[in-house]
Motif scaffolding. Structure first.
Motif, short mmCIF file in Angstrom:
data_model
loop_
_atom_site.label_atom_id
_atom_site.label_comp_id
_atom_site.label_asym_id
_atom_site.label_seq_id
_atom_site.Cartn_x
_atom_site.Cartn_y
_atom_site.Cartn_z
N GLN A 1 39.83 54.04 54.34
CA GLN A 1 39.97 53.73 52.82
C GLN A 1 40.57 52.34 52.79
O GLN A 1 41.85 52.25 52.88
CB GLN A 1 40.40 54.81 52.14
N LEU B 1 41.98 49.75 50.38
CA LEU B 1 42.80 49.65 48.98
C LEU B 1 42.42 48.34 48.22
O LEU B 1 42.51 47.20 48.80
CB LEU B 1 44.35 49.81 49.08
N ASN B 2 42.33 48.21 46.86
CA ASN B 2 42.41 47.27 46.25
C ASN B 2 43.89 47.01 45.69
O ASN B 2 44.21 47.61 44.90
CB ASN B 2 41.52 47.49 44.85
N LEU B 3 44.49 46.05 46.49
CA LEU B 3 45.79 46.00 46.08
C LEU B 3 46.07 44.97 44.66
O LEU B 3 47.28 45.13 44.20
CB LEU B 3 46.21 44.83 47.19
N MET B 4 45.03 44.65 43.97
CA MET B 4 45.01 44.19 42.59
C MET B 4 45.26 45.24 41.79
O MET B 4 45.84 45.31 40.65
CB MET B 4 44.03 43.13 42.12
N THR B 5 44.67 46.50 42.09
CA THR B 5 44.69 47.58 41.13
C THR B 5 45.57 49.00 41.64
O THR B 5 45.94 49.53 40.72
CB THR B 5 43.66 48.08 40.82
N PHE B 6 45.89 48.84 42.75
CA PHE B 6 46.77 49.95 43.58
C PHE B 6 47.82 50.45 42.61
O PHE B 6 48.85 49.57 42.53
CB PHE B 6 46.88 49.87 44.96
#
Length: 112
Positions: free
Chosen positions: A1, A3-8
């Motif tokens: 999986q 991760l979208n580090l901008m929204t996590f």
């Protein structure tokens, strides 16, 4: 999986069912695991968050430094730059599983 580090962990969890907050993409405790978007802070701890003298930062969200471990570990400069403490033989014991901030394999390891 991936991760979208901008929204996590930048938005509150709306899941009303009991689940593991460590494996959730959303934050549960505003002060402990909420993240600001990573382009709004650098990967250095705020002086108000260090050690036993933790107190509220007067700059709040305008501060350019990390305000909790989640912001620190999941900052793009630090994300997956070190191996998980369970690597290599106890990965099944990792509390965070697929969303662990630390590498679970050599392929995941990010060298910046």
């Amino acid at each position: 999986q991936l991760l979208n580090l901008m929204t996590f962990k930048t938005l509150p969890c709306k899941n009303q069912l009991q689940h593991n907050p460590k494996k959730c993409l959303f934050y549960h405790d505003y002060n402990v695991d909420r993240r600001r978007p990573p382009n709004s802070y650098i990967s250095e701890e705020c002086q108000y968050m260090i050690g036993s003298r933790k107190k509220e930062c007067p700059k709040s969200d305008d501060c350019i430094r990390c305000h909790n471990r989640v912001e620190d570990f999941y900052h793009p400069e630090k994300y997956k730059t070190k191996f998980c403490s369970n690597y290599p033989n106890k990965l099944d014991e990792c509390d965070y599983g697929g969303i662990c901030a630390f590498a679970h394999s050599e392929q995941e390891l990010s060298v910046t």
